[in-house]
Motif scaffolding. Structure first.
Motif, PDB file in Angstrom:
ATOM      1  N   SER A 163       0.665  -1.144   0.026  1.00 39.97           N
ATOM      2  CA  SER A 163       0.151   0.238   0.153  1.00 39.97           C
ATOM      3  C   SER A 163       0.871   1.330   0.112  1.00 39.97           C
ATOM      4  O   SER A 163       2.051   1.295   0.104  1.00 39.97           O
ATOM      5  N   GLN A 164       0.025   2.390  -0.214  1.00 36.82           N
ATOM      6  CA  GLN A 164       0.733   3.741   0.049  1.00 36.82           C
ATOM      7  C   GLN A 164       0.763   3.837   1.355  1.00 36.82           C
ATOM      8  O   GLN A 164       0.386   3.002   2.508  1.00 36.82           O
ATOM      9  N   ASN A 165       1.116   5.139   1.978  1.00 36.35           N
ATOM     10  CA  ASN A 165       1.329   5.454   3.298  1.00 36.35           C
ATOM     11  C   ASN A 165       0.337   6.338   3.603  1.00 36.35           C
ATOM     12  O   ASN A 165       0.144   6.641   4.889  1.00 36.35           O
ATOM     13  N   CYS A 206      -3.918   6.240   3.554  1.00 38.40           N
ATOM     14  CA  CYS A 206      -4.906   5.164   3.224  1.00 38.40           C
ATOM     15  C   CYS A 206      -6.182   5.946   2.755  1.00 38.40           C
ATOM     16  O   CYS A 206      -6.690   5.855   1.857  1.00 38.40           O
ATOM     17  N   ASP A 207      -6.326   7.158   3.397  1.00 43.06           N
ATOM     18  CA  ASP A 207      -7.559   7.981   3.332  1.00 43.06           C
ATOM     19  C   ASP A 207      -7.520   8.737   1.720  1.00 43.06           C
ATOM     20  O   ASP A 207      -8.432   9.476   1.488  1.00 43.06           O
ATOM     21  N   CYS A 265      -7.364   7.346  -0.653  1.00 43.60           N
ATOM     22  CA  CYS A 265      -8.332   6.273  -1.749  1.00 43.60           C
ATOM     23  C   CYS A 265      -9.561   5.967  -0.754  1.00 43.60           C
ATOM     24  O   CYS A 265     -10.764   6.149  -1.375  1.00 43.60           O
ATOM     25  N   HIS A 266      -9.410   5.606   0.282  1.00 42.67           N
ATOM     26  CA  HIS A 266     -10.417   5.163   1.140  1.00 42.67           C
ATOM     27  C   HIS A 266     -11.103   6.365   1.753  1.00 42.67           C
ATOM     28  O   HIS A 266     -10.423   7.117   2.398  1.00 42.67           O
ATOM     29  N   ILE A 283     -11.582  11.249  -3.285  1.00 45.66           N
ATOM     30  CA  ILE A 283     -11.569  11.143  -4.621  1.00 45.66           C
ATOM     31  C   ILE A 283     -12.284  11.988  -5.492  1.00 45.66           C
ATOM     32  O   ILE A 283     -13.628  11.920  -5.449  1.00 45.66           O
TER      33      ILE A 283
END
Lengths: 256, 256
Positions: free
Chosen positions: B236-238, B240-241, B243-244, B248
């Protein structure tokens, strides 16, 4: 999108409505056609010589080496180990470990699945300037559209696999996450490692199929290169609403 | 996440709470430490010999060749062209066009920025098994954390650039999209091409800096490898939010 955007060679609206098809086609040709060939390095060794691969052997090598080499390197090893024997030459000197850090979507960042970078490195060296873009693109489609893992070893190295998922994307994080959810396991589990080992075998085998087809003069692209770029007006997947909208699951545990 | 998940070597909760730090550290060592070295190919030619690069020269070559070679290949060309002269050997035989299809997040799919794959290919061949993972990881952080483009040519090939953005990700689609939004231009514009050419120069130059440091025995990783995997329990990236959640943006024009 405003029609007044500056620097507009082909507007997104033109592309979407078809009005810019010819101009967009020209742009695509600049990438995959004349420009690609023109800028290819002149080298007697490029593209690398090739002899047809045994698909099952490729899969077996990729599968069994995953657990030390991880996704990108093991795919390249599956393809290059037989070629080191059958062709020799440049394959002998290429250090497979050079692509190891492409694992897990590049150093574990979850971007493109490392199997596709191992495959892409082999395709890039073997398929030559006329076919590399199309074949890499075909592999990106194949990855997202195929329910995996399909590969079944004679004897599982870690555990048996009962779940098979379709990623709908070439992105590692999403592909792995969907499978983890289906199998109800965590990332650092033997189940997930076994799954990725088998996916590596699947991708190495499909790459070998396409390279064999190319060798036999039978390779035809299954998908039009740059269709996503031209269709969506930006480098992208072909399913915008997988990320744009409300389809992204919450982070397990609510972590942000 | 259920504590009853099968196949749990280290549970995500343990990782997040720190209870699994030792076990997780062991898993990390298996990837970047002993296992990496063990599985590296034994070859007199690996890692490839290196002579220090002139940073500005690397940037200039990467910038000016972008418009025919695109992001991945032009970064590799920026790094390898001087090494072909100063070192020769394996650099002369490596076909730079082999990585061309990694452009635009791999064949235009918008995954990891192609500049990082050109950089990663060079790092993989030069940095060797002990440093490749850490240096590739550092480049992934650098890309997302740096406001780009920084590179300013003596004379712009396409147009001047007035906008500079921080991607907060190594993902092409998001990085390019944020810049396109800031500059209010479309993808197939001279502005966007100019921006990516300068970003390619930036990434090639930073790669050269790290490789020069390694050559001088001064390279120290800026970030801990696999921190994202261990912190988030998945590749993952560091952040999260990014994308989650609801961050977006809508697709321009409402296209799905």
């Amino acid at each position: 999108m405003s029609e007044e955007k500056k620097g507009t060679e082909v507007s997104r609206r033109q592309i979407l409505t078809g009005a810019g098809v010819i101009a967009a086609g020209t742009a695509a040709s600049a990438i995959v056609g004349t420009s690609f060939v023109k800028s290819a390095e002149a080298s007697a060794k490029y593209p690398w010589p090739y002899k047809k691969l045994n698909i099952n052997q490729v899969g077996e090598i990729a599968y069994k080496n995953y657990f030390t080499d991880f996704c990108a390197m093991t795919v390249l090893k599956g393809l290059f180990t037989p070629l080191r024997k059958s062709v020799g030459g440049p394959y002998k000197d290429y250090p497979l470990a050079a692509v190891k850090s492409f694992h897990g979507g590049v150093a574990g960042w979850g971007t493109v699945c490392g199997t596709l970078l191992g495959a892409g490195t082999a395709i890039g060296l073997i398929a030559g300037p006329e076919h590399t873009e199309a074949m890499t693109n075909d592999m990106m489609f194949y990855y997202g559209n195929t329910t995996m893992p399909m590969y079944t070893p004679k004897k599982a190295i870690k555990v048996d696999i009962k779940h098979h998922t379709k990623a709908d994307t070439p992105v590692c994080h999403v592909s792995v996450g969907k499978w983890m959810k289906a199998a109800d396991v965590i990332f650092l589990s033997p189940d997930r490692a076994e799954r990725c080992a088998r996916v590596a075998a699947d991708i190495a085998m499909q790459t070998a199929r396409l390279l064999n087809d190319l060798h036999d003069g039978k390779y035809k692209p299954s998908h039009k290169p740059l269709a996503n770029v031209l269709g969506n007006g930006i480098t992208s997947q072909n399913n915008c609403d997988a990320c744009h909208g409300n389809n992204i699951p919450d982070v397990p545990g609510g972590k942000k």
